[in-house]
Design a protein around this motif. Structure first.
Motif, short mmCIF file in Angstrom:
data_model
loop_
_atom_site.label_atom_id
_atom_site.label_comp_id
_atom_site.label_asym_id
_atom_site.label_seq_id
_atom_site.Cartn_x
_atom_site.Cartn_y
_atom_site.Cartn_z
N CYS A 109 0.85 -1.21 0.00
CA CYS A 109 0.00 0.00 0.00
C CYS A 109 0.88 1.26 0.00
O CYS A 109 2.00 1.25 0.54
CB CYS A 109 -0.86 0.04 1.26
N ASN A 110 0.30 2.34 -0.52
CA ASN A 110 1.14 3.53 -0.72
C ASN A 110 1.23 4.45 0.50
O ASN A 110 1.02 5.66 0.38
CB ASN A 110 0.68 4.30 -1.97
N ILE A 111 1.52 3.89 1.68
CA ILE A 111 2.06 4.69 2.77
C ILE A 111 3.37 4.04 3.19
O ILE A 111 3.49 2.80 3.09
CB ILE A 111 1.13 4.83 4.02
N TYR A 112 4.31 4.85 3.68
CA TYR A 112 5.69 4.37 3.73
C TYR A 112 6.40 4.72 5.04
O TYR A 112 6.10 5.73 5.66
CB TYR A 112 6.49 5.00 2.58
N ASN A 113 7.36 3.88 5.38
CA ASN A 113 8.38 4.23 6.38
C ASN A 113 9.70 4.44 5.64
O ASN A 113 9.94 3.79 4.61
CB ASN A 113 8.57 3.10 7.40
N LYS A 114 10.54 5.31 6.22
CA LYS A 114 11.88 5.50 5.64
C LYS A 114 12.91 5.14 6.70
O LYS A 114 12.71 5.44 7.88
CB LYS A 114 12.08 6.95 5.22
N LEU A 115 13.96 4.50 6.27
CA LEU A 115 15.03 4.11 7.20
C LEU A 115 16.38 4.57 6.65
O LEU A 115 16.72 4.26 5.51
CB LEU A 115 15.05 2.58 7.37
N GLU A 116 17.11 5.31 7.49
CA GLU A 116 18.49 5.71 7.14
C GLU A 116 19.42 4.92 8.04
O GLU A 116 19.26 4.93 9.26
CB GLU A 116 18.64 7.22 7.38
N LEU A 117 20.36 4.23 7.44
CA LEU A 117 21.23 3.32 8.20
C LEU A 117 22.70 3.54 7.87
O LEU A 117 23.09 3.57 6.70
CB LEU A 117 20.87 1.86 7.86
N THR A 118 23.51 3.69 8.92
CA THR A 118 24.98 3.68 8.77
C THR A 118 25.52 2.64 9.74
O THR A 118 25.20 2.68 10.93
CB THR A 118 25.59 5.05 9.14
N LEU A 119 26.29 1.69 9.23
CA LEU A 119 26.89 0.69 10.12
C LEU A 119 28.22 1.23 10.63
O LEU A 119 28.93 1.93 9.91
CB LEU A 119 27.14 -0.62 9.35
N THR A 120 28.53 0.91 11.89
CA THR A 120 29.78 1.42 12.48
C THR A 120 30.54 0.27 13.13
O THR A 120 29.94 -0.71 13.59
CB THR A 120 29.48 2.49 13.56
N GLU A 121 31.85 0.44 13.21
CA GLU A 121 32.65 -0.59 13.91
C GLU A 121 32.48 -0.48 15.41
O GLU A 121 32.58 -1.46 16.13
CB GLU A 121 34.13 -0.44 13.56
N GLU A 122 32.20 0.75 15.88
CA GLU A 122 32.07 0.97 17.31
C GLU A 122 30.87 0.20 17.86
O GLU A 122 29.81 0.15 17.23
CB GLU A 122 31.86 2.47 17.57
N ASN A 123 31.03 -0.37 19.04
CA ASN A 123 29.98 -1.19 19.65
C ASN A 123 28.93 -0.29 20.30
O ASN A 123 28.79 -0.27 21.53
CB ASN A 123 30.62 -2.13 20.67
N LYS A 124 28.19 0.44 19.49
CA LYS A 124 27.24 1.42 20.04
C LYS A 124 26.11 1.61 19.02
O LYS A 124 26.37 1.65 17.82
CB LYS A 124 28.01 2.73 20.21
#
Ligand code: HSE
Length: 310
Positions: free
Chosen positions: A35-50
């Motif tokens: 259906c045409n409603i949406y979530n957006k996700l911005e993701l950056t992976l990091t080496e730091e354990n956080k």
């Protein structure tokens, strides 16, 4: 920074994932529509354990922003499958998909997390892998499949594989969703189901779901005033959604072809070729007779599924 050495980060990826409606009446755990409603996700992976998690829109103050967050859990699973050296992430999500209302919010989180992590890791997995991973987390494929592929999907799980066919119905189908102002977890709605159903109810559903898919594939709408009916799950869930069958009847009276529980509910969805506003108003008015406040959404089919937008 750590010990004066810059920590490695992945490329930042932004994906968009659609809401989904599952079952479509008789197609329990098998049919779904994006259906045409949406979530957006911005993701950056990091080496730091956080992990850093920021949420806007639906779920603020409700979705966890720690290691219990579902998106982080699936992202971590994808990282672990590849053996990559990332231990943390920066996650920003903007959610328009209503939470725990039968519009696939958990499937959206799972699919967005897997697809974004896959891009951030250089695409080690293909769409079939994504489907299998997402189904394993969700437990059934009917929301994750349309979230991944878009369109209407028919899915099956065998012992060794999950298979999905995605297609665009040959009917200009509109979806009207009455969204009540209360949450209903899929877990609770599945608990309401019996262990077994009578064979005559099983055969009713087989005929109805087959007719529904045939109508969608051929554009022959003749059977649609019957084909959304169900005897497998909706009768057992009706007690969790006050006024459910009267809302269905009101939607049909206002011009809908048929109506059904959206996924496990509590939202109710009507399907029509026209008269959307009138149908939406009739559904909300009928819910209010049962002291259930609600609002309605007018939706179209998303044809694309989850994809990268940044
Ligand atoms: N097929 C699922 C159910 C959809 O009806 O329980 C909800 O996730």
């Amino acid at each position: 920074m750590s010990g004066g050495i810059a920590l490695v980060k992945s490329e930042t990826v932004i994906v968009q994932v659609p809401a989904t409606t599952a079952n479509c009446g008789p197609g329990f755990d098998a049919l779904g529509i994006a259906c045409n409603i949406y979530n957006k996700l911005e993701l950056t992976l990091t080496e730091e354990n956080k992990i850093e998690i920021e949420i806007s829109g639906e779920g603020v103050g409700y979705l966890p922003i720690n290691e219990k967050n579902l998106i982080w859990k699936v992202v971590k699973d994808v990282i672990d499958k590849t053996g990559a050296a990332y231990n943390g992430a920066v996650i920003k999500m903007h959610n328009d998909v209503p939470l725990s209302r039968g519009l696939g919010s958990s499937a959206a989180a799972i699919v967005a997390g897997i697809v974004a992590a896959n891009y951030a890791l250089g695409e080690p997995f293909n769409k079939q892998d994504v489907l299998e991973m997402a189904t394993a987390v969700e437990g059934h494929p009917d929301n994750v499949a349309p979230a991944i592929f878009g369109g209407m999907t028919v899915s099956l799980c065998s012992q060794s594989a999950v298979k999905t066919i995605s297609f665009l119905p040959k009917l200009p189908l509109k979806m009207i969703v009455a969204v009540p102002k209360f949450f209903l977890s899929t877990k609770k709605a599945r608990k309401a189901l019996p262990e077994s159903i009578p064979i005559k109810d099983a055969s009713f559903n087989i005929a109805h779901v087959a007719s529904l898919v045939a109508a969608m594939c051929t554009g022959n709408a003749d059977v649609l005033s019957y084909a959304f009916d169900d005897k497998l799950h909706q009768p057992y869930r009706a007690e969790l959604i006050p006024g459910m069958y009267d809302v269905f009847a009101a939607a049909k009276k206002a011009g809908a072809l048929g109506a059904a529980l959206s996924g496990a509910g509590p939202s109710l969805i009507a399907f029509s070729l026209d008269n959307e506003e009138e149908i939406g108003r009739a559904m909300v008015e009928t819910f209010s007779k049962y002291q259930v406040p609600s609002s309605y959404l007018l939706l179209n089919i998303d044809t694309v599924g989850t994809h990268r937008i940044g």
